[in-house]
Write a protein that holds these residues in place. Structure first.
Motif, PDB file in Angstrom:
ATOM      1  N   GLY A 196       0.780  -1.239   0.000  1.00 26.60           N
ATOM      2  CA  GLY A 196       0.000   0.000   0.000  1.00 26.60           C
ATOM      3  C   GLY A 196       0.806   1.279   0.000  1.00 26.60           C
ATOM      4  O   GLY A 196       0.253   2.365   0.169  1.00 26.60           O
ATOM      5  N   PHE A 197       2.113   1.174  -0.189  1.00 26.39           N
ATOM      6  CA  PHE A 197       2.977   2.352  -0.252  1.00 26.39           C
ATOM      7  C   PHE A 197       3.314   2.655  -1.708  1.00 26.39           C
ATOM      8  O   PHE A 197       3.257   1.771  -2.550  1.00 26.39           O
ATOM      9  N   VAL A 198       3.670   3.900  -1.970  1.00 17.44           N
ATOM     10  CA  VAL A 198       3.988   4.308  -3.337  1.00 17.44           C
ATOM     11  C   VAL A 198       5.253   5.153  -3.315  1.00 17.44           C
ATOM     12  O   VAL A 198       5.343   6.118  -2.558  1.00 17.44           O
ATOM     13  N   LEU A 199       6.226   4.785  -4.156  1.00 19.82           N
ATOM     14  CA  LEU A 199       7.414   5.626  -4.309  1.00 19.82           C
ATOM     15  C   LEU A 199       7.018   6.857  -5.113  1.00 19.82           C
ATOM     16  O   LEU A 199       6.360   6.742  -6.138  1.00 19.82           O
ATOM     17  N   ILE A 200       7.407   8.021  -4.638  1.00 19.91           N
ATOM     18  CA  ILE A 200       7.045   9.278  -5.292  1.00 19.91           C
ATOM     19  C   ILE A 200       8.257   9.816  -6.033  1.00 19.91           C
ATOM     20  O   ILE A 200       9.330   9.964  -5.457  1.00 19.91           O
ATOM     21  N   ASP A 201       8.060  10.133  -7.306  1.00 19.68           N
ATOM     22  CA  ASP A 201       9.170  10.605  -8.121  1.00 19.68           C
ATOM     23  C   ASP A 201       9.138  12.097  -8.420  1.00 19.68           C
ATOM     24  O   ASP A 201      10.169  12.705  -8.611  1.00 19.68           O
ATOM     25  N   ASN A 202       7.948  12.725  -8.489  1.00 18.39           N
ATOM     26  CA  ASN A 202       7.953  14.133  -8.884  1.00 18.39           C
ATOM     27  C   ASN A 202       7.912  15.072  -7.678  1.00 18.39           C
ATOM     28  O   ASN A 202       7.410  14.734  -6.612  1.00 18.39           O
ATOM     29  N   LYS A 203       8.445  16.253  -7.872  1.00 17.63           N
ATOM     30  CA  LYS A 203       8.629  17.229  -6.796  1.00 17.63           C
ATOM     31  C   LYS A 203       7.301  17.659  -6.169  1.00 17.63           C
ATOM     32  O   LYS A 203       7.185  17.748  -4.948  1.00 17.63           O
ATOM     33  N   LYS A 204       6.286  17.901  -6.988  1.00 20.52           N
ATOM     34  CA  LYS A 204       4.992  18.345  -6.458  1.00 20.52           C
ATOM     35  C   LYS A 204       4.388  17.282  -5.543  1.00 20.52           C
ATOM     36  O   LYS A 204       3.882  17.601  -4.470  1.00 20.52           O
ATOM     37  N   SER A 205       4.450  16.047  -5.963  1.00 20.57           N
ATOM     38  CA  SER A 205       3.907  14.960  -5.143  1.00 20.57           C
ATOM     39  C   SER A 205       4.664  14.823  -3.830  1.00 20.57           C
ATOM     40  O   SER A 205       4.070  14.521  -2.791  1.00 20.57           O
ATOM     41  N   ARG A 206       5.974  15.041  -3.869  1.00 19.39           N
ATOM     42  CA  ARG A 206       6.766  14.987  -2.631  1.00 19.39           C
ATOM     43  C   ARG A 206       6.337  16.094  -1.674  1.00 19.39           C
ATOM     44  O   ARG A 206       6.219  15.859  -0.467  1.00 19.39           O
ATOM     45  N   ILE A 207       6.101  17.284  -2.191  1.00 19.55           N
ATOM     46  CA  ILE A 207       5.670  18.405  -1.335  1.00 19.55           C
ATOM     47  C   ILE A 207       4.306  18.098  -0.727  1.00 19.55           C
ATOM     48  O   ILE A 207       4.095  18.304   0.475  1.00 19.55           O
ATOM     49  N   ILE A 208       3.384  17.583  -1.536  1.00 19.57           N
ATOM     50  CA  ILE A 208       2.046  17.229  -1.044  1.00 19.57           C
ATOM     51  C   ILE A 208       2.162  16.200   0.077  1.00 19.57           C
ATOM     52  O   ILE A 208       1.523  16.323   1.118  1.00 19.57           O
ATOM     53  N   GLU A 209       2.981  15.183  -0.135  1.00 18.74           N
ATOM     54  CA  GLU A 209       3.146  14.140   0.872  1.00 18.74           C
ATOM     55  C   GLU A 209       3.772  14.707   2.148  1.00 18.74           C
ATOM     56  O   GLU A 209       3.387  14.337   3.256  1.00 18.74           O
ATOM     57  N   LYS A 210       4.711  15.623   2.003  1.00 20.64           N
ATOM     58  CA  LYS A 210       5.314  16.256   3.184  1.00 20.64           C
ATOM     59  C   LYS A 210       4.281  17.085   3.937  1.00 20.64           C
ATOM     60  O   LYS A 210       4.258  17.074   5.165  1.00 20.64           O
ATOM     61  N   ILE A 211       3.428  17.792   3.213  1.00 25.52           N
ATOM     62  CA  ILE A 211       2.358  18.568   3.865  1.00 25.52           C
ATOM     63  C   ILE A 211       1.484  17.624   4.690  1.00 25.52           C
ATOM     64  O   ILE A 211       1.207  17.879   5.866  1.00 25.52           O
ATOM     65  N   LYS A 212       1.066  16.533   4.091  1.00 30.33           N
ATOM     66  CA  LYS A 212       0.212  15.566   4.795  1.00 30.33           C
ATOM     67  C   LYS A 212       0.906  15.004   6.024  1.00 30.33           C
ATOM     68  O   LYS A 212       0.317  14.893   7.099  1.00 30.33           O
ATOM     69  N   ASN A 213       2.178  14.639   5.871  1.00 33.32           N
ATOM     70  CA  ASN A 213       2.909  14.063   6.998  1.00 33.32           C
ATOM     71  C   ASN A 213       3.104  15.059   8.130  1.00 33.32           C
ATOM     72  O   ASN A 213       3.027  14.689   9.299  1.00 33.32           O
TER      73      ASN A 213
END
Length: 187
Positions: free
Chosen positions: A59-76
């Motif tokens: 159920g985990f997903v490796l994130i490659d693009n910068k926008k998705s990384r920022i979104i995931e950091k916001i959530k975390n």
């Protein structure tokens, strides 16, 4: 050294599972946090494919693009702030996000809304309500204590927001036998 960004890492158990999977692939970990792993070496293409497949199964997903990384950091950051006691201070969430992510809050807010289809505020409220549900299920704190712990300005404000999001009052929620809580990655 390589950094991996991983979606759906929302708790300490997730960290443990991801750490175990990375170790099974035979890769050393320098540091691991919610949504982010620093490896001791670069991944080969084959190691990356194997790791991606193993994590995806769980159920985990490796994130490659910068926008998705920022979104995931916001959530975390929001999850950590609300669910793991980082909200002891009356700090403003927008200031915390701006400071930790080194971006203007309006940029973060617009990016989050575009990518997620909801606002940071609504996401944060949903997380707070999930925490309220958790504390209600544990039945160790009064509603007033829950309101104080989660920095609600009043018990009435907590109750109104809870009913608006869930459709029931907090006291009614406690009476329902099957208290429906969502996994944090589904909020």
């Amino acid at each position: 050294m390589t950094k991996l960004y991983i979606k759906n890492m929302v708790c300490d158990r997730c960290i443990m599972v991801v750490q175990n999977e990375i170790c099974k692939v035979g890769i050393g970990i320098k540091d691991i946090q919610l949504g982010e792993v620093t490896l001791e070496k670069e991944l080969s293409d084959e190691e990356r494919l194997v790791l991606d497949a193993r994590l995806t199964e769980l159920g985990f997903v490796l994130i490659d693009n910068k926008k998705s990384r920022i979104i995931e950091k916001i959530k975390n950051i929001i999850i950590h702030y609300i669910h793991y006691g980082a909200n002891d201070t009356k700090s403003n969430l927008s200031n915390i996000l701006s400071t930790e992510l080194h971006h203007d809050y309006s940029y973060l807010s617009n990016l989050f809304s575009e990518e997620e289809g909801t606002t940071i505020e609504k996401y944060s409220i949903a997380q707070r309500i999930e925490k309220v549900k958790e504390l209600l299920v544990y039945d160790e704190l009064s509603l007033s204590e829950i309101a104080y712990r989660l920095n609600y300005s009043s018990l009435g404000y907590l109750s109104n927001q809870f009913k608006k999001v869930t459709g029931v009052t907090p006291s009614r929620f406690k009476q329902i036998k099957e208290n429906k809580r969502k996994p944090l990655d589904k909020v």
